[in-house]
Scaffold this motif. Sequence first.
Motif, PDB file in Angstrom:
ATOM      1  N   ASP A 162       2.629  -6.644  -5.065  1.00 25.57           N
ATOM      2  CA  ASP A 162       4.071  -6.773  -5.267  1.00 25.57           C
ATOM      3  C   ASP A 162       4.267  -7.886  -6.294  1.00 25.57           C
ATOM      4  N   SER A 163       4.519  -7.524  -7.544  1.00 24.16           N
ATOM      5  CA  SER A 163       4.600  -8.516  -8.624  1.00 24.16           C
ATOM      6  C   SER A 163       5.866  -9.357  -8.584  1.00 24.16           C
ATOM      7  N   SER A 164       6.802  -9.037  -7.698  1.00 23.11           N
ATOM      8  CA  SER A 164       8.057  -9.795  -7.644  1.00 23.11           C
ATOM      9  C   SER A 164       7.935 -11.084  -6.835  1.00 23.11           C
ATOM     10  N   GLY A 165       6.907 -11.211  -6.017  1.00 20.42           N
ATOM     11  CA  GLY A 165       6.793 -12.385  -5.146  1.00 20.42           C
ATOM     12  C   GLY A 165       5.762 -13.383  -5.632  1.00 20.42           C
ATOM     13  N   CYS A 206      -6.754 -10.271   0.118  1.00 19.90           N
ATOM     14  CA  CYS A 206      -7.557  -9.934  -1.049  1.00 19.90           C
ATOM     15  C   CYS A 206      -6.796 -10.387  -2.290  1.00 19.90           C
ATOM     16  N   TYR A 207      -7.450 -11.211  -3.096  1.00 22.37           N
ATOM     17  CA  TYR A 207      -6.860 -11.665  -4.354  1.00 22.37           C
ATOM     18  C   TYR A 207      -7.457 -10.823  -5.470  1.00 22.37           C
ATOM     19  N   THR A 208      -6.597 -10.256  -6.314  1.00 25.05           N
ATOM     20  CA  THR A 208      -7.082  -9.317  -7.324  1.00 25.05           C
ATOM     21  C   THR A 208      -6.178  -9.282  -8.547  1.00 25.05           C
ATOM     22  N   ASN A 209      -6.750  -8.860  -9.662  1.00 26.39           N
ATOM     23  CA  ASN A 209      -5.979  -8.580 -10.877  1.00 26.39           C
ATOM     24  C   ASN A 209      -5.653  -7.095 -10.974  1.00 26.39           C
ATOM     25  N   TYR A 210      -6.271  -6.277 -10.118  1.00 26.73           N
ATOM     26  CA  TYR A 210      -6.042  -4.841 -10.144  1.00 26.73           C
ATOM     27  C   TYR A 210      -4.768  -4.499  -9.362  1.00 26.73           C
ATOM     28  N   PRO A 211      -4.142  -3.360  -9.675  1.00 24.14           N
ATOM     29  CA  PRO A 211      -2.859  -3.022  -9.043  1.00 24.14           C
ATOM     30  C   PRO A 211      -2.956  -2.591  -7.578  1.00 24.14           C
ATOM     31  N   THR A 214       2.637 -12.726  -3.501  1.00 26.06           N
ATOM     32  CA  THR A 214       2.141 -11.351  -3.516  1.00 26.06           C
ATOM     33  C   THR A 214       1.772 -10.866  -4.912  1.00 26.06           C
ATOM     34  N   ARG A 215       1.954 -11.715  -5.897  1.00 25.40           N
ATOM     35  CA  ARG A 215       1.664 -11.332  -7.286  1.00 25.40           C
ATOM     36  C   ARG A 215       0.182 -10.975  -7.474  1.00 25.40           C
ATOM     37  N   TYR A 216      -0.700 -11.717  -6.805  1.00 25.79           N
ATOM     38  CA  TYR A 216      -2.138 -11.473  -6.931  1.00 25.79           C
ATOM     39  C   TYR A 216      -2.807 -11.272  -5.577  1.00 25.79           C
ATOM     40  N   ARG A 217      -2.029 -11.249  -4.492  1.00 20.04           N
ATOM     41  CA  ARG A 217      -2.602 -11.174  -3.151  1.00 20.04           C
ATOM     42  C   ARG A 217      -2.052  -9.973  -2.397  1.00 20.04           C
ATOM     43  N   ILE A 218      -2.960  -9.258  -1.742  1.00 22.61           N
ATOM     44  CA  ILE A 218      -2.609  -8.157  -0.865  1.00 22.61           C
ATOM     45  C   ILE A 218      -3.117  -8.536   0.526  1.00 22.61           C
ATOM     46  N   GLU A 219      -2.312  -8.254   1.548  1.00 24.80           N
ATOM     47  CA  GLU A 219      -2.670  -8.695   2.896  1.00 24.80           C
ATOM     48  C   GLU A 219      -2.569  -7.552   3.904  1.00 24.80           C
ATOM     49  N   TRP A 220      -3.523  -7.522   4.822  1.00 23.55           N
ATOM     50  CA  TRP A 220      -3.534  -6.589   5.945  1.00 23.55           C
ATOM     51  C   TRP A 220      -3.687  -7.410   7.227  1.00 23.55           C
TER      52      TRP A 220
END
Length: 184
Positions: free
Chosen positions: A30-33, A8-13, A36-42
């Motif tokens: 995770d803004s450090s990567g 999921c690509y998002t601007n939300y936290p 992972t700055r804009y992507r969350i993965e499951w």
Amino acid sequence: MKEIPVMCYTNYPEVELFVNGKSYCKKAKDSSGLYTRYRIEWNVAYEPGEIKAIAYDSLGKAVEECVIKTAGKPYAIRFSADREEIAADGRDLSYITAEVVDKDGNVCPHASSMLYFSVEGSGELKALCNGDPTDYVPFTAPYMRVYNGKLVATIISERGKTGTITLKAVSENLKETFINIKTK
């Protein structure tokens, strides 16, 4: 069952993922990567049905939702235009997305149907593009295969001719469609 990554690509936290109503938990970005700055993965077990992502703002309030459903058999062609009115100056363009959809309106991401286009009225077909780097059909041809179920048609107005441009698309075994773009 085979596990697949869902991104999921998002601007939300934070985002919560649901597969057929079952939560796979909220995850924060995770803004450090770099990735992972804009992507969350499951990683989830694949099963047909519905994937829903709910995005949460910094206060934990649900603010946006996106639902994707498993597509059935290709059934029809659907058009959506960036604008439904353009200037009759011979330079103005409208970009129309053509999608192959199932009976319920879900985009068929594995469709590769050949679409044939025609234009009537106060404009003409300028180009087609499907985004497939291996497709050698010229952009100016009046036909092209969809790639991942989609392509974009570009129409241009005729200089000084106000009225309507009608773009039509047909394909074997699919319900055809048309869209009208006004020229002023």
